[in-house]
Scaffold this active site. Structure first.
Site, mmCIF file in Angstrom:
data_model
loop_
_atom_site.group_PDB
_atom_site.id
_atom_site.type_symbol
_atom_site.label_atom_id
_atom_site.label_comp_id
_atom_site.label_asym_id
_atom_site.label_seq_id
_atom_site.Cartn_x
_atom_site.Cartn_y
_atom_site.Cartn_z
ATOM 1 N N SER A 1 8.769 -1.583 -11.956
ATOM 2 C CA SER A 1 7.894 -2.745 -11.788
ATOM 3 C C SER A 1 6.726 -2.797 -12.764
ATOM 4 O O SER A 1 6.156 -3.857 -12.975
ATOM 5 C CB SER A 1 7.357 -2.824 -10.357
ATOM 6 O OG SER A 1 6.365 -1.852 -10.137
ATOM 7 N N LYS B 1 0.128 -1.371 -9.295
ATOM 8 C CA LYS B 1 0.206 -2.710 -9.896
ATOM 9 C C LYS B 1 -1.053 -2.951 -10.714
ATOM 10 O O LYS B 1 -2.007 -2.187 -10.667
ATOM 11 C CB LYS B 1 0.297 -3.804 -8.822
ATOM 12 C CG LYS B 1 1.450 -3.662 -7.842
ATOM 13 C CD LYS B 1 2.787 -3.903 -8.469
ATOM 14 C CE LYS B 1 3.890 -3.657 -7.430
ATOM 15 N NZ LYS B 1 5.156 -3.418 -8.001
#
Length: 192
Positions: A44, A87
């Site tokens: 990701s 993230k």
């Protein structure tokens, strides 16, 4: 040499050893409280971070300052606090964010995100990603936008869930991005 002299030396030597061990243990405790390692599991955050890399996270980074746009953070996943995610912060409290099919817009400024995976299919659903970020909330996204479970899917990250700021890749040794993670704050320089 008197008989008391060897026992004084032994006591001084023992004291020095105890002081040294205590100092080392104290330093390890401080480092452990301020820094944590994190294992990247998944794609990701590619191309910035890769599957199976290990990074260091600065847990003290936000003691004197707030998390900022562009920071890569490790946090407890809001839907399951036993899981840690990594993230990039895209929007901070009070920001207005909207995502079109080909751009991320924060406070009216389209971001030119050089760190994202250029092979991603930018097929975002704009209806679900137009909002104002609440107080103590952060909107986060993976750099590999086509393969990331992030704020577009499950909402914002509460401030209390943030563990720290990713600062360095330390394993595997010798990979292209080994070392300090670059600052991407200039991507957000025109956002007020």
């Amino acid at each position: 040499m008197s008989q008391g002299e060897p026992s004084i030396r032994v006591r001084l030597w023992t004291r020095q050893i105890i002081e040294t061990i205590t100092l080392v243990l104290l330093m390890l405790l401080v480092v452990r409280l301020a820094v944590q390692n994190f294992h990247i599991d998944g794609q990701s955050m590619e191309p910035t971070l890769h599957d199976q890399e290990f990074i260091l996270v600065n847990k003290a980074a936000y003691l004197l300052q707030q998390p900022a746009r562009g920071d890569i953070i490790v946090f407890r996943y809001p839907k399951n606090p036993q899981e840690d995610y990594i993230k990039r912060i895209i929007a901070t409290p009070g920001d207005k964010i909207s995502i079109t099919h080909d751009a991320v817009i924060v406070d009216g400024v389209a971001l030119h995100e050089r760190y994202i995976n250029k092979q991603d299919a930018h097929d975002y659903d704009p209806a679900t990603t137009r909002r104002t970020i609440g107080s103590d909330q952060y909107f986060v996204m993976g750099d590999n936008r086509g393969n990331s479970s992030d704020s577009r899917d499950w909402g914002t990250v509460p401030r209390q869930n943030i563990i720290g700021k990713a600062i360095v890749v330390y394993w595997p040794f010798g990979v292209d991005n080994f070392g300090l993670l670059p600052s991407e704050s200039d991507v957000f320089a025109h956002v007020h």
